[in-house]
Write an enzyme that holds these catalytic residues in place. Sequence first.
Site, PDB file in Angstrom:
ATOM      1  N   THR A  53      12.952  95.702 -12.890  1.00  0.00           N
ATOM      2  CA  THR A  53      13.349  94.509 -12.138  1.00  0.00           C
ATOM      3  C   THR A  53      13.136  94.681 -10.640  1.00  0.00           C
ATOM      4  O   THR A  53      13.049  93.697  -9.904  1.00  0.00           O
ATOM      5  CB  THR A  53      14.822  94.179 -12.440  1.00  0.00           C
ATOM      6  OG1 THR A  53      14.960  93.966 -13.855  1.00  0.00           O
ATOM      7  CG2 THR A  53      15.304  92.933 -11.726  1.00  0.00           C
ATOM      8  N   TYR A 142      14.368 106.694 -19.274  1.00  0.00           N
ATOM      9  CA  TYR A 142      14.212 105.235 -19.283  1.00  0.00           C
ATOM     10  C   TYR A 142      13.083 104.907 -20.255  1.00  0.00           C
ATOM     11  O   TYR A 142      11.914 105.104 -19.951  1.00  0.00           O
ATOM     12  CB  TYR A 142      13.918 104.753 -17.873  1.00  0.00           C
ATOM     13  CG  TYR A 142      13.731 103.257 -17.715  1.00  0.00           C
ATOM     14  CD1 TYR A 142      14.074 102.347 -18.713  1.00  0.00           C
ATOM     15  CD2 TYR A 142      13.218 102.734 -16.530  1.00  0.00           C
ATOM     16  CE1 TYR A 142      13.905 100.990 -18.551  1.00  0.00           C
ATOM     17  CE2 TYR A 142      13.052 101.375 -16.354  1.00  0.00           C
ATOM     18  CZ  TYR A 142      13.389 100.507 -17.362  1.00  0.00           C
ATOM     19  OH  TYR A 142      13.213  99.149 -17.184  1.00  0.00           O
ATOM     20  N   LYS A 171      18.344 105.011 -21.166  1.00  0.00           N
ATOM     21  CA  LYS A 171      18.356 103.544 -21.116  1.00  0.00           C
ATOM     22  C   LYS A 171      17.309 103.060 -22.110  1.00  0.00           C
ATOM     23  O   LYS A 171      16.113 103.309 -21.933  1.00  0.00           O
ATOM     24  CB  LYS A 171      18.038 103.026 -19.711  1.00  0.00           C
ATOM     25  CG  LYS A 171      17.928 101.499 -19.639  1.00  0.00           C
ATOM     26  CD  LYS A 171      17.428 101.021 -18.291  1.00  0.00           C
ATOM     27  CE  LYS A 171      17.189  99.505 -18.300  1.00  0.00           C
ATOM     28  NZ  LYS A 171      16.614  99.019 -17.017  1.00  0.00           N
TER      29      LYS A 171
END
Length: 306
Positions: A53, A142, A171
């Site tokens: 993001t 991640y 994540k």
Amino acid sequence: MKFRSDPAAVRGSIAPVVTPFTDTGAVDHASLRALVRFQLESGSHGISLGGSTGEPGAQTAAERIAAMRVTAEEIADEVPFLPGTGSHKLEETLEITAAAQELGADAALVITPYYARPTQEGLYRWYATVAREFPDLPLVIYNVPSRTAVDVAPETVKRLFTDFDNIVGIKETTKDFEHFSRVLHACGRSLLVWSGIELLCLPLLALGGAGFVSAVANLAPGAVARMYELWEEGDFDAARDLHYRLHPLVDLLFVETNPAPAKWVLHRQGRIASAHVRPPLAPPTAAGTARIRTLLAEGGDLTHQI
């Protein structure tokens, strides 16, 4: 750095803030500070910067480090700080991770190297190198195969979690919900697992997840944080109610490529000075903007809750 010694305390809604730019494309540190304050005031349980993001691939290492410095200063140890420090280049990953450690990050979020499509052995060696370089910094894998074209297998996660004390969690940004379960089953509940898929944030808690790193927290941080708190309080019906009420905002985020829709909304609300996204991203099209307006009308009440 306050939470570095106890990564198990890093739970709940970790907001992955956008990286604001000016109309001419420079990183806008003033707007970034305002976004961090907004997250703190809204009750987010932690803050991340530099994940998908945050448009990290469109920034230089120096820009990413400068933005991390601003964010760390604004957080001032009030909540955990988990910056994204990964890159497709190992040297750059090590450089940014070293800066994160020096700036007092509580953990580093390290994306799988993208484009190269390494084998599981290649992924193991990549993360092993980072872990050995920073033995005193908690590291979070991640995994986001939709953007990197590679998936970290549960067996590889287990191997890394077993071999390195500072690899503390992952994540998971995959819509394969079985994957979440298999990772937790392989590693045990002491592995910290956060969801990066908005509509799997609440379901993950039922499996023993630590929380979520959800882009919708950019728009409705109070509601996302409250959803976690309600689950922890045992008010499952209220938590589910928020989950479903967030659906329009989740859909809004992905009308076109994230984070362009989120930035459009944040700019419209006056939270950032510009909705600029760096190439190859583009601002929402006319059709996209119309859809964003419709979805914002459906779920926009949650964007004002603090």
